[in-house]
Design a protein around this motif. Structure first.
Motif, PDB file in Angstrom:
ATOM      1  N   LEU A 455       0.999  25.256  -4.268  1.00  0.00           N
ATOM      2  CA  LEU A 455       1.260  24.292  -5.335  1.00  0.00           C
ATOM      3  C   LEU A 455       2.603  23.590  -5.183  1.00  0.00           C
ATOM      4  CD1 LEU A 455      -0.067  26.235  -8.457  1.00  0.00           C
ATOM      5  CD2 LEU A 455      -1.241  24.486  -7.112  1.00  0.00           C
ATOM      6  N   THR A 456       3.410  24.009  -4.205  1.00  0.00           N
ATOM      7  CA  THR A 456       4.709  23.378  -4.001  1.00  0.00           C
ATOM      8  C   THR A 456       4.525  22.007  -3.360  1.00  0.00           C
ATOM      9  OG1 THR A 456       5.774  25.533  -3.711  1.00  0.00           O
ATOM     10  CG2 THR A 456       6.962  23.597  -2.914  1.00  0.00           C
ATOM     11  N   GLU A 457       5.167  21.017  -3.944  1.00  0.00           N
ATOM     12  CA  GLU A 457       4.998  19.648  -3.469  1.00  0.00           C
ATOM     13  C   GLU A 457       5.718  19.441  -2.146  1.00  0.00           C
ATOM     14  OE1 GLU A 457       6.735  15.557  -5.086  1.00  0.00           O
ATOM     15  OE2 GLU A 457       5.147  16.320  -6.380  1.00  0.00           O
ATOM     16  N   PHE A 458       5.067  18.717  -1.245  1.00  0.00           N
ATOM     17  CA  PHE A 458       5.692  18.373   0.024  1.00  0.00           C
ATOM     18  C   PHE A 458       6.902  17.475  -0.226  1.00  0.00           C
ATOM     19  CE2 PHE A 458       1.348  18.858   2.111  1.00  0.00           C
ATOM     20  CZ  PHE A 458       1.677  20.096   2.644  1.00  0.00           C
ATOM     21  N   PRO A 459       7.972  17.655   0.546  1.00  0.00           N
ATOM     22  CA  PRO A 459       9.121  16.746   0.407  1.00  0.00           C
ATOM     23  C   PRO A 459       8.730  15.317   0.759  1.00  0.00           C
ATOM     24  CG  PRO A 459       9.697  18.697   1.708  1.00  0.00           C
ATOM     25  CD  PRO A 459       8.213  18.714   1.529  1.00  0.00           C
ATOM     26  N   ASP A 460       9.172  14.388  -0.035  1.00  0.00           N
ATOM     27  CA  ASP A 460       8.970  12.970   0.228  1.00  0.00           C
ATOM     28  C   ASP A 460       7.505  12.553   0.149  1.00  0.00           C
ATOM     29  OD1 ASP A 460      10.281  10.602   0.622  1.00  0.00           O
ATOM     30  OD2 ASP A 460      10.074  10.624   2.781  1.00  0.00           O
ATOM     31  N   ALA A 461       6.643  13.383  -0.475  1.00  0.00           N
ATOM     32  CA  ALA A 461       5.214  13.050  -0.522  1.00  0.00           C
ATOM     33  C   ALA A 461       4.963  11.808  -1.373  1.00  0.00           C
ATOM     34  CB  ALA A 461       4.425  14.239  -1.061  1.00  0.00           C
ATOM     35  N   LYS A 462       5.621  11.724  -2.535  1.00  0.00           N
ATOM     36  CA  LYS A 462       5.412  10.563  -3.405  1.00  0.00           C
ATOM     37  C   LYS A 462       5.895   9.282  -2.740  1.00  0.00           C
ATOM     38  CE  LYS A 462       5.654  13.118  -7.769  1.00  0.00           C
ATOM     39  NZ  LYS A 462       6.379  13.280  -9.058  1.00  0.00           N
ATOM     40  N   SER A 463       7.001   9.378  -2.023  1.00  0.00           N
ATOM     41  CA  SER A 463       7.520   8.187  -1.340  1.00  0.00           C
ATOM     42  C   SER A 463       6.587   7.747  -0.227  1.00  0.00           C
ATOM     43  CB  SER A 463       8.909   8.479  -0.775  1.00  0.00           C
ATOM     44  OG  SER A 463       9.428   7.354  -0.105  1.00  0.00           O
ATOM     45  N   ARG A 464       6.040   8.698   0.520  1.00  0.00           N
ATOM     46  CA  ARG A 464       5.106   8.365   1.592  1.00  0.00           C
ATOM     47  C   ARG A 464       3.834   7.733   1.024  1.00  0.00           C
ATOM     48  NH1 ARG A 464       3.362  13.261   4.430  1.00  0.00           N
ATOM     49  NH2 ARG A 464       2.159  11.733   5.632  1.00  0.00           N
ATOM     50  N   LYS A 465       3.349   8.281  -0.082  1.00  0.00           N
ATOM     51  CA  LYS A 465       2.146   7.721  -0.693  1.00  0.00           C
ATOM     52  C   LYS A 465       2.414   6.308  -1.220  1.00  0.00           C
ATOM     53  CE  LYS A 465      -0.488  10.552  -2.792  1.00  0.00           C
ATOM     54  NZ  LYS A 465      -1.104  11.515  -3.757  1.00  0.00           N
ATOM     55  N   LEU A 466       3.626   6.071  -1.684  1.00  0.00           N
ATOM     56  CA  LEU A 466       3.989   4.766  -2.207  1.00  0.00           C
ATOM     57  C   LEU A 466       3.956   3.696  -1.112  1.00  0.00           C
ATOM     58  CD1 LEU A 466       5.074   3.164  -4.685  1.00  0.00           C
ATOM     59  CD2 LEU A 466       7.373   3.789  -3.939  1.00  0.00           C
ATOM     60  N   PHE A 467       4.361   4.071   0.099  1.00  0.00           N
ATOM     61  CA  PHE A 467       4.429   3.111   1.198  1.00  0.00           C
ATOM     62  C   PHE A 467       3.267   3.266   2.180  1.00  0.00           C
ATOM     63  CE2 PHE A 467       8.781   3.338  -0.307  1.00  0.00           C
ATOM     64  CZ  PHE A 467       9.194   2.016  -0.260  1.00  0.00           C
ATOM     65  N   ALA A 468       2.175   3.917   1.759  1.00  0.00           N
ATOM     66  CA  ALA A 468       1.049   4.139   2.668  1.00  0.00           C
ATOM     67  C   ALA A 468       0.440   2.824   3.149  1.00  0.00           C
ATOM     68  CB  ALA A 468      -0.006   5.001   1.994  1.00  0.00           C
ATOM     69  N   SER A 469       0.423   1.820   2.297  1.00  0.00           N
ATOM     70  CA  SER A 469      -0.157   0.519   2.664  1.00  0.00           C
ATOM     71  C   SER A 469       0.920  -0.525   2.937  1.00  0.00           C
ATOM     72  CB  SER A 469      -1.072   0.018   1.544  1.00  0.00           C
ATOM     73  OG  SER A 469      -0.343  -0.145   0.336  1.00  0.00           O
ATOM     74  N   ALA A 470       2.121  -0.074   3.296  1.00  0.00           N
ATOM     75  CA  ALA A 470       3.231  -1.012   3.479  1.00  0.00           C
ATOM     76  C   ALA A 470       3.050  -1.914   4.689  1.00  0.00           C
ATOM     77  CB  ALA A 470       4.549  -0.239   3.614  1.00  0.00           C
ATOM     78  N   GLN A 471       2.176  -1.547   5.614  1.00  0.00           N
ATOM     79  CA  GLN A 471       1.974  -2.399   6.787  1.00  0.00           C
ATOM     80  C   GLN A 471       1.460  -3.781   6.386  1.00  0.00           C
ATOM     81  OE1 GLN A 471       2.545  -1.659  10.397  1.00  0.00           O
ATOM     82  NE2 GLN A 471       2.537  -3.845   9.955  1.00  0.00           N
ATOM     83  N   LEU A 472       0.595  -3.824   5.386  1.00  0.00           N
ATOM     84  CA  LEU A 472       0.122  -5.114   4.894  1.00  0.00           C
ATOM     85  C   LEU A 472       1.277  -5.948   4.346  1.00  0.00           C
ATOM     86  CD1 LEU A 472      -3.188  -4.199   3.012  1.00  0.00           C
ATOM     87  CD2 LEU A 472      -2.949  -5.242   5.259  1.00  0.00           C
ATOM     88  N   ASP A 473       2.175  -5.314   3.618  1.00  0.00           N
ATOM     89  CA  ASP A 473       3.298  -6.039   3.026  1.00  0.00           C
ATOM     90  C   ASP A 473       4.295  -6.491   4.093  1.00  0.00           C
ATOM     91  OD1 ASP A 473       2.852  -5.527  -0.058  1.00  0.00           O
ATOM     92  OD2 ASP A 473       2.483  -3.637   0.965  1.00  0.00           O
ATOM     93  N   ILE A 474       4.430  -5.694   5.166  1.00  0.00           N
ATOM     94  CA  ILE A 474       5.295  -6.112   6.272  1.00  0.00           C
ATOM     95  C   ILE A 474       4.758  -7.396   6.883  1.00  0.00           C
ATOM     96  CG2 ILE A 474       6.092  -5.486   8.584  1.00  0.00           C
ATOM     97  CD1 ILE A 474       6.068  -2.554   7.641  1.00  0.00           C
ATOM     98  N   TRP A 475       3.464  -7.437   7.143  1.00  0.00           N
ATOM     99  CA  TRP A 475       2.870  -8.654   7.707  1.00  0.00           C
ATOM    100  C   TRP A 475       2.924  -9.806   6.713  1.00  0.00           C
ATOM    101  CZ3 TRP A 475      -1.760  -5.302   9.564  1.00  0.00           C
ATOM    102  CH2 TRP A 475      -1.458  -4.748  10.816  1.00  0.00           C
ATOM    103  N   ALA A 476       2.737  -9.520   5.426  1.00  0.00           N
ATOM    104  CA  ALA A 476       2.787 -10.587   4.419  1.00  0.00           C
ATOM    105  C   ALA A 476       4.179 -11.206   4.351  1.00  0.00           C
ATOM    106  CB  ALA A 476       2.373 -10.035   3.061  1.00  0.00           C
ATOM    107  N   VAL A 477       5.208 -10.364   4.365  1.00  0.00           N
ATOM    108  CA  VAL A 477       6.583 -10.866   4.325  1.00  0.00           C
ATOM    109  C   VAL A 477       6.894 -11.676   5.575  1.00  0.00           C
ATOM    110  CG1 VAL A 477       9.007 -10.169   4.371  1.00  0.00           C
ATOM    111  CG2 VAL A 477       7.421  -9.045   2.805  1.00  0.00           C
TER     112      VAL A 477
END
Length: 581
Positions: A455-477
């Motif tokens: 039940l212990t949360e992985f370090p940086d898991a929420k941040s990784r999930k937040l940027f999971a689709s960031a590749q699309l935004d990189i191309w958009a920018v």
């Protein structure tokens, strides 16, 4: 380049590439996702599987050469290899192996994803690994690798060929060397299944550096060999102790079921496991499975992620739903959406002729429909990510503020009497609610080490999930900023100038939110520990945002300050102009 009728180097490559052609079909009905799957995806996956099948005989030949190796008798080694390679039995085994590779490729296709899977804790990871789709793929890996190892024992012949050895007419003895290799092969399939998901080998990474498929495959072969060798050595180190402890279970079951006898020299003993020849054959069998499957996976990735040139606009009614804007908005097929943003990013960098179509006006009417649709789609993706990051930043900041406030407002020692807390040094009393039974139960289980681990949360898991689709935004920018920079000389109608303030505002706001997030969230800890290939996404996004803002500033200079921008955007823009960011 303005007024030059010659195409650029990139446009010439696009015109010659098979993937850049619009599908030719009698009926173009359906969404862009359906049409892409029918006309493009099937061809790409079919080509990848075909090349994987064609390379299988080469791998089998290398396997035979290494399996029969004999440094002390080179002439006998060469003779045995040639006799094996040109035998009808080897041809039959090769045909079956080719069929197995084709089956594995077919079952592995649904497992590839364009967005990385991010799990919050080990329990969520375990539940994900036990999903029906993944369990079916794991079962396929186990069976196919087991059959492959069985074929390997047929190639080796000798003491590895048959399951039983008849000493006389009265009884037969179990051939544990044969059984050992078959069990090792099944174990190899399970390990490959685990590594396929845990190390994110099913994650499709797109590259903006356009190379031919041949160079991409050639550059990835060395990584396939190194990774396969590392995995085989790793799994062998763990397999031998496991077989020493549990190897008697399948052995005794087979002996009793088939009415066989065990040899006096058993493999699951310490002396039996010290057989170097058996170790060599096990490693070769594992390498054959890992290399063939990993190379097939490499081919699938290269073919699937190949750039596809979507038409910016179409004058034909039956192809209007196949344009670039349709690809950007294709939520039905994530692969089409990613290829659309990749095509737009490369278009903005290397295709002056296609940029003219983006900046063109519709006739009749004279409206910039192409630019409006493309820029709106990109800005929507950018603003959506910016809002998600901003909400996350507020949550992290509020949690940190609460913890800091709790540390700063420590009270004198507390005496607890029943449900009443009495602070020494004052007469203030605080009544607390009685704990609920469910809360007591959850606290009890969370205090257990094993349950706490899952039940212990992985370090940086929420941040990784937040940027999971960031590749699309990189191309958009990148696409927006490159098109804005190119509009300085190529936009003859001024279609970009109207939306330039909104673009600058959205890009700078996203840059601020990403920079705040990187400061709030600790980036020194690895998340999950298993193949976090998506970790660089947030850093690539951060650097892309900065470089894109500077690219616009280098083109327009101080004239950007004359735009009608919000005060915070103007202030941030001034910092970039002064090179303080």
């Amino acid at each position: 380049m303005k007024g030059n009728n010659k195409s650029t180097k990139y446009e010439l490559v696009e015109s010659l590439a098979p993937s850049s052609k619009i599908p030719k079909a009698d009926s173009m009905d359906g969404t862009i996702g359906d049409i892409f799957n029918k006309e493009v995806q099937r061809w790409r996956t079919g080509a990848a599987i075909t090349w994987a099948v064609l390379t299988t005989p080469v791998l089998l030949t290398v396997y035979v050469i290494l399996a029969d190796i004999s440094i002390s008798h080179p002439s006998q080694w060469i003779s045995d290899c040639l006799s094996t390679l040109f035998s009808a039995y080897f041809m039959l085994i090769g045909a079956v192996t080719v069929l197995l590779i084709g089956l594995w490729c077919s079952f592995s296709l649904p497992t590839f994803i364009v967005e990385p899977e991010v799990h919050t804790n080990p329990l969520q990871l375990a539940v994900s690994m036990c999903s029906p789709q993944k369990l079916v793929f794991g079962t396929v890996c186990l069976l196919l690798s087991g059959v492959t190892s069985l074929l390997c024992t047929g190639i080796l012949q000798g003491r590895y060929q048959d399951l039983t050895v008849c000493t006389n007419s009265e009884f037969c003895v179990l051939n544990e060397h044969h059984l050992f290799l078959v069990i090792y092969g099944c174990y190899t399939g399970v390990v490959f299944y685990l590594f396929h998901f845990l190390k994110q080998n099913n994650y499709l990474q797109f590259t903006s550096l356009q190379q031919s498929k041949y160079f991409q495959v050639r550059s990835g072969i060395l990584a396939v060999l190194q990774t396969s060798l590392h995995c085989v050595l790793w799994q062998t180190v763990y397999f031998y102790p496991l077989y020493w402890l549990l190897g008697h279970i399948p052995t005794e079951w087979i002996v009793h079921s088939l009415g066989l006898r065990r040899s006096t020299l058993t493999v699951d003993s310490v002396y039996g496991l010290l057989d170097l020849a058996l170790l060599w054959q096990s490693i070769l069998c594992g390498l054959l499975v890992h290399i063939s499957w990993s190379f097939s996976s490499l081919l699938i990735k290269v073919y699937i992620t190949e750039r596809y040139c979507f038409p910016v606009e179409s004058m034909l009614d039956d192809r209007k739903n196949q344009c670039l804007i349709d690809a950007l908005q294709c939520d039905q097929n994530s692969l089409v959406k990613y290829l659309g943003y990749l095509d737009l990013s490369l278009l903005s960098k290397h295709s002056p002729e296609r940029r003219k179509t983006v900046f063109s006006l519709s006739q009749p009417g004279g409206h910039p429909h192409n630019w409006t649709k493309l820029s709106t789609s990109c800005m929507s993706a950018i603003m959506a990510l910016s809002e998600r990051i901003q909400d996350t930043n507020w949550q992290v900041f509020s949690q940190a503020s609460v913890r800091a406030a709790a540390d700063d407002t420590k009270k004198p020692p507390v005496t607890q009497h029943g449900s009443t807390l009495t602070y020494r040094g004052d007469n203030v009393k605080k009544e607390t609610a009685a704990p609920q039974p469910a809360q007591n139960g959850s606290s009890f289980w969370k205090s257990k080490p094993i349950v706490s681990y899952f039940l212990t949360e992985f370090p940086d898991a929420k941040s990784r999930k937040l940027f999971a689709s960031a590749q699309l935004d990189i191309w958009a920018v990148e696409a927006l900023c490159n098109l804005v920079a190119a509009s300085y000389t190529e936009d003859n109608y001024g279609v970009v100038q109207k939306t330039l303030p909104q673009i600058l505002t959205s890009v700078i706001k996203l840059q601020e939110n990403v920079e705040k997030h990187l400061k709030l969230v600790s980036s020194g800890r690895r998340a999950g520990g298993w193949g976090c290939l998506d970790l660089p996404l947030k850093y690539v996004l951060h650097s892309s945002l900065k470089s894109c803002i500077y690219r616009i500033i280098n083109v327009f200079g101080v004239h950007l300050l004359n735009l009608n921008l919000p005060s915070d955007t103007s202030y941030k823009l001034k910092l970039f102009m002064d090179f303080k960011e």
